[in-house]
Design a protein around this motif. Structure first.
Motif, PDB file in Angstrom:
ATOM      1  N   THR A   7       0.823  -1.207   0.000  1.00  0.00           N
ATOM      2  CA  THR A   7       0.000   0.000   0.000  1.00  0.00           C
ATOM      3  C   THR A   7       0.858   1.260   0.000  1.00  0.00           C
ATOM      4  OG1 THR A   7      -1.733  -1.179   1.213  1.00  0.00           O
ATOM      5  CG2 THR A   7      -1.826   1.222   1.219  1.00  0.00           C
ATOM      6  N   ALA A   8       1.909   1.256   0.825  1.00  0.00           N
ATOM      7  CA  ALA A   8       2.792   2.413   0.878  1.00  0.00           C
ATOM      8  C   ALA A   8       3.526   2.603  -0.447  1.00  0.00           C
ATOM      9  CB  ALA A   8       3.786   2.250   2.024  1.00  0.00           C
ATOM     10  N   MET A   9       3.924   1.504  -1.078  1.00  0.00           N
ATOM     11  CA  MET A   9       4.618   1.604  -2.356  1.00  0.00           C
ATOM     12  C   MET A   9       3.703   2.183  -3.434  1.00  0.00           C
ATOM     13  SD  MET A   9       7.842   0.504  -2.327  1.00  0.00           S
ATOM     14  CE  MET A   9       8.186  -0.206  -3.926  1.00  0.00           C
ATOM     15  N   LEU A  10       2.440   1.765  -3.432  1.00  0.00           N
ATOM     16  CA  LEU A  10       1.500   2.271  -4.436  1.00  0.00           C
ATOM     17  C   LEU A  10       1.228   3.758  -4.237  1.00  0.00           C
ATOM     18  CD1 LEU A  10      -0.274   1.507  -6.835  1.00  0.00           C
ATOM     19  CD2 LEU A  10      -2.107   0.978  -5.215  1.00  0.00           C
ATOM     20  N   THR A  11       1.025   4.166  -2.983  1.00  0.00           N
ATOM     21  CA  THR A  11       0.792   5.580  -2.695  1.00  0.00           C
ATOM     22  C   THR A  11       2.008   6.431  -3.043  1.00  0.00           C
ATOM     23  OG1 THR A  11      -0.699   4.933  -0.888  1.00  0.00           O
ATOM     24  CG2 THR A  11       0.094   7.205  -0.908  1.00  0.00           C
ATOM     25  N   ALA A  12       3.187   5.953  -2.672  1.00  0.00           N
ATOM     26  CA  ALA A  12       4.402   6.697  -2.975  1.00  0.00           C
ATOM     27  C   ALA A  12       4.685   6.732  -4.472  1.00  0.00           C
ATOM     28  CB  ALA A  12       5.585   6.090  -2.225  1.00  0.00           C
ATOM     29  N   ALA A  13       4.350   5.649  -5.183  1.00  0.00           N
ATOM     30  CA  ALA A  13       4.550   5.633  -6.637  1.00  0.00           C
ATOM     31  C   ALA A  13       3.669   6.674  -7.312  1.00  0.00           C
ATOM     32  CB  ALA A  13       4.265   4.241  -7.186  1.00  0.00           C
ATOM     33  N   ALA A  14       2.436   6.840  -6.835  1.00  0.00           N
ATOM     34  CA  ALA A  14       1.555   7.861  -7.400  1.00  0.00           C
ATOM     35  C   ALA A  14       2.114   9.259  -7.157  1.00  0.00           C
ATOM     36  CB  ALA A  14       0.163   7.727  -6.793  1.00  0.00           C
ATOM     37  N   THR A  15       2.671   9.485  -5.964  1.00  0.00           N
ATOM     38  CA  THR A  15       3.274  10.792  -5.679  1.00  0.00           C
ATOM     39  C   THR A  15       4.493  11.035  -6.563  1.00  0.00           C
ATOM     40  OG1 THR A  15       2.516  10.634  -3.379  1.00  0.00           O
ATOM     41  CG2 THR A  15       4.235  12.240  -3.870  1.00  0.00           C
ATOM     42  N   GLY A  16       5.347  10.029  -6.708  1.00  0.00           N
ATOM     43  CA  GLY A  16       6.506  10.177  -7.578  1.00  0.00           C
ATOM     44  C   GLY A  16       6.120  10.405  -9.027  1.00  0.00           C
ATOM     45  N   ALA A  17       5.059   9.740  -9.475  1.00  0.00           N
ATOM     46  CA  ALA A  17       4.596   9.941 -10.853  1.00  0.00           C
ATOM     47  C   ALA A  17       4.049  11.351 -11.048  1.00  0.00           C
ATOM     48  CB  ALA A  17       3.529   8.907 -11.196  1.00  0.00           C
ATOM     49  N   ARG A  18       3.370  11.894 -10.049  1.00  0.00           N
ATOM     50  CA  ARG A  18       2.877  13.274 -10.157  1.00  0.00           C
ATOM     51  C   ARG A  18       4.036  14.262 -10.262  1.00  0.00           C
ATOM     52  NH1 ARG A  18      -1.111  11.482  -6.454  1.00  0.00           N
ATOM     53  NH2 ARG A  18       0.068  12.278  -4.673  1.00  0.00           N
ATOM     54  N   ILE A  19       5.073  14.053  -9.465  1.00  0.00           N
ATOM     55  CA  ILE A  19       6.236  14.940  -9.532  1.00  0.00           C
ATOM     56  C   ILE A  19       6.902  14.831 -10.902  1.00  0.00           C
ATOM     57  CG2 ILE A  19       8.520  15.376  -8.560  1.00  0.00           C
ATOM     58  CD1 ILE A  19       7.404  14.443  -5.861  1.00  0.00           C
TER      59      ILE A  19
END
Length: 255
Positions: free
Chosen positions: A97-109
């Motif tokens: 779950t943390a990896m998916l949430t962090a991946a979305a944040t990294g993709a937005r950046i």
């Protein structure tokens, strides 16, 4: 590859990209910002001629940046207590779950940076200011003041390169074993002072030049170059909006 994107009016590119910025910031998933980033990179590389160094940085640097943010943010993102971590490194653990949430944040950046690069690498700052003054009726006092601020950074870079070459020429005849003496190392610390002094002199010259040209005295000024908003610019504006709208619609429908 052609330079067609550089010939587009800057307002068409910025106007098409601004709502996409908002959509990326408000997005929650991974697919939408990833699609926006991919589309921006493809438009940049296919419609403008970039140096190989910049092209490699864009193609490899954006995914690496997104992966770095994903791995670093996933450590601090809370996960359900019953969820088993994917892997752990000492006290640090990475859950799905943390990896998916962090991946979305990294993709937005990465998507925001890709949009900024697509517009910034293909737009001349002078053309942007002229387009805003001529088409948006931006007061030229504000536009050209901003342009002077933008041009100040390249001037400081030139000043730094000149001072560094002067230092290198000064110590060219000095033996390599003596170049790291304390007085020479401390002499390198004076470079920021010299750059600051050069910046002050440059600001004074610019102020005198603007004063002699009666800057701000009249409501309008004669422009040497024109930046009209042509029919082709409207086509690019609509085309970029349609491209990003298609990407957003496809990712929302597939998610």
């Amino acid at each position: 590859m052609t330079e067609v994107l550089r010939r587009v009016n800057p307002l068409a590119k910025y106007g098409a990209v601004l709502p996409v910025f908002v959509a990326v910031i408000l997005s929650k998933g991974l697919a939408l910002p990833a699609g926006i980033a991919l589309a921006s990179v493809l438009v940049l590389l296919s419609c403008s001629r970039q140096p190989l160094r910049i092209a490699v940085w864009v193609v490899l640097g954006l995914p690496l940046l997104a992966a770095t943010f994903m791995m670093s943010l996933a450590v601090w993102t809370p996960a359900p207590p019953t969820e088993a971590p994917l892997f752990a490194l000492g006290p640090l653990s990475w859950s799905p779950t943390a990896m998916l949430t962090a991946a979305a944040t990294g993709a937005r950046i990465a998507a925001i940076l890709a949009l900024a690069l697509m517009v910034g690498l293909t737009t001349d700052t002078r053309a942007l200011v002229r387009a805003a003054v001529q088409n948006l009726r931006l007061p030229y006092r504000i536009g050209y003041a901003a342009l002077i601020a933008f041009e100040f950074v390249p001037h400081l870079r030139t000043e730094f390169q000149t001072i560094r070459l002067a230092h290198r020429a000064r110590y060219a005849a000095v033996a390599a074993s003596r170049r790291f003496e304390l007085r020479r190392v401390l002499g390198g610390l004076t470079i920021p002072i010299a750059i600051f002094a050069g910046g002050i002199r440059h600001a004074e010259r610019v102020a005198v030049s603007m004063e002699t040209r009666s800057f701000g005295l009249h409501e309008r000024r004669t422009e040497r170059a024109q930046e009209p908003f042509l029919r082709s610019d409207w086509l690019w504006f609509i085309g970029l909006l349609a491209l990003y709208a298609a990407v957003i619609g496809f990712t929302l429908r597939s998610s």
